[in-house]
Enzyme design. Sequence first.
Site, PDB file in Angstrom:
ATOM      1  N   LYS A  69     -39.315 -17.154  -0.299  1.00  0.00           N
ATOM      2  CA  LYS A  69     -38.691 -16.540   0.881  1.00  0.00           C
ATOM      3  C   LYS A  69     -39.606 -15.586   1.647  1.00  0.00           C
ATOM      4  O   LYS A  69     -39.381 -15.339   2.832  1.00  0.00           O
ATOM      5  CB  LYS A  69     -37.410 -15.800   0.469  1.00  0.00           C
ATOM      6  CG  LYS A  69     -36.283 -16.730   0.081  1.00  0.00           C
ATOM      7  CD  LYS A  69     -35.033 -15.943  -0.230  1.00  0.00           C
ATOM      8  CE  LYS A  69     -33.859 -16.867  -0.449  1.00  0.00           C
ATOM      9  NZ  LYS A  69     -32.576 -16.169  -0.460  1.00  0.00           N
ATOM     10  N   ASP A 105     -29.005 -15.239   5.135  1.00  0.00           N
ATOM     11  CA  ASP A 105     -28.360 -14.596   3.985  1.00  0.00           C
ATOM     12  C   ASP A 105     -27.510 -13.404   4.428  1.00  0.00           C
ATOM     13  O   ASP A 105     -26.428 -13.174   3.896  1.00  0.00           O
ATOM     14  CB  ASP A 105     -29.408 -14.098   2.979  1.00  0.00           C
ATOM     15  CG  ASP A 105     -30.009 -15.231   2.169  1.00  0.00           C
ATOM     16  OD1 ASP A 105     -29.320 -16.250   1.975  1.00  0.00           O
ATOM     17  OD2 ASP A 105     -31.165 -15.106   1.738  1.00  0.00           O
ATOM     18  N   TYR A 215     -22.226 -15.950  -8.175  1.00  0.00           N
ATOM     19  CA  TYR A 215     -21.180 -16.980  -7.979  1.00  0.00           C
ATOM     20  C   TYR A 215     -21.014 -17.904  -9.175  1.00  0.00           C
ATOM     21  O   TYR A 215     -20.188 -18.812  -9.144  1.00  0.00           O
ATOM     22  CB  TYR A 215     -21.447 -17.784  -6.697  1.00  0.00           C
ATOM     23  CG  TYR A 215     -22.778 -18.473  -6.668  1.00  0.00           C
ATOM     24  CD1 TYR A 215     -23.884 -17.856  -6.097  1.00  0.00           C
ATOM     25  CD2 TYR A 215     -22.944 -19.732  -7.229  1.00  0.00           C
ATOM     26  CE1 TYR A 215     -25.114 -18.473  -6.083  1.00  0.00           C
ATOM     27  CE2 TYR A 215     -24.165 -20.362  -7.224  1.00  0.00           C
ATOM     28  CZ  TYR A 215     -25.249 -19.732  -6.656  1.00  0.00           C
ATOM     29  OH  TYR A 215     -26.473 -20.344  -6.653  1.00  0.00           O
TER      30      TYR A 215
END
Length: 273
Positions: A69, A105, A215
């Site tokens: 990233k 994001d 998650y």
Amino acid sequence: MSINGTTKICATIGNPVEHSLSPVMHNAAYEEMGLNFVFLACKVLDVKKALDGVRGLNFRGLSVTMPHKIEAMKYLDDIDETAQKIGAINTIVNDNGKLKGYNTDYAGTTLALLEKTKIKGKNVVLLGAGGAARAIAFGLKKEGANITIINRTKDKASGLAKFIDAKVDDLSNIIKIKVDILINATSLGMDPNVNISAMPQEYFRKNMTVFDIVYRPKETKFLREARESGCQIVYGYKMLLYQAVAQFELFTQKKAPVAIMEKALLDALERKN
Ligand code: ATR
């Protein structure tokens, strides 16, 4: 939609990518909308070579995940102003060989929270000060929240707080703060460490909206204890969903079928449990 000579190709790049949930969400959306697109997952070790390949093969877009990233930013032609400020990208759009980086994001968290609560003027406590926390903090600031950062390593909390003009505090002081929104942006509680929570249960108050970026599992110990304490909860998968929704819209320039993407994501998470 069958693959043919005009199919546009998008992919997620990272390492590892075997368990990426991006292909199921994006491909379900393409199918629903009848778009001649396909979304793949590519394990990438050398991000420069991968981006040369994207130019050479004329891929339409990329979802960029760990560990690329930050490094990927070096090889782009342009970077969206917000992504530049955050210091990381998670999306690349290829317009005729010109690669532009974005960060969806932060929008992912904002949209996930906005389903349940207003953000403007709210007191938000953010647990964590890593890469994910940085993007989230930036999004919350943009929405006009008052932010307090709590992190195990104080220097990192102070650095992030300075960047977005937030306060820093200790976890034990959380009961003294009026918290409207509480976010776990640490990796605590992630499968297989499902019996760990980022915060003791007695710190929850029933008027809080509580969000966890973890998650897997769908309901972490942190979220379960928040729910049992009467808090409104926002599941971590929602951030994953909405960052993909924003990516879909960048790649296709069309409004995303959110419910279809959510169903595909939940089905995939279910299969993996
Ligand atoms: P990411 O990019 O996914 O946010 P990261 O940059 O490694 O990953 O950040 C992880 C976050 O989880 C950090 O805030 C980290 O706290 P430190 O800054 O003190 O390292 C937090 N974290 C990870 N493990 C933790 C633990 N056992 N206890 C408390 N915080 C933890």
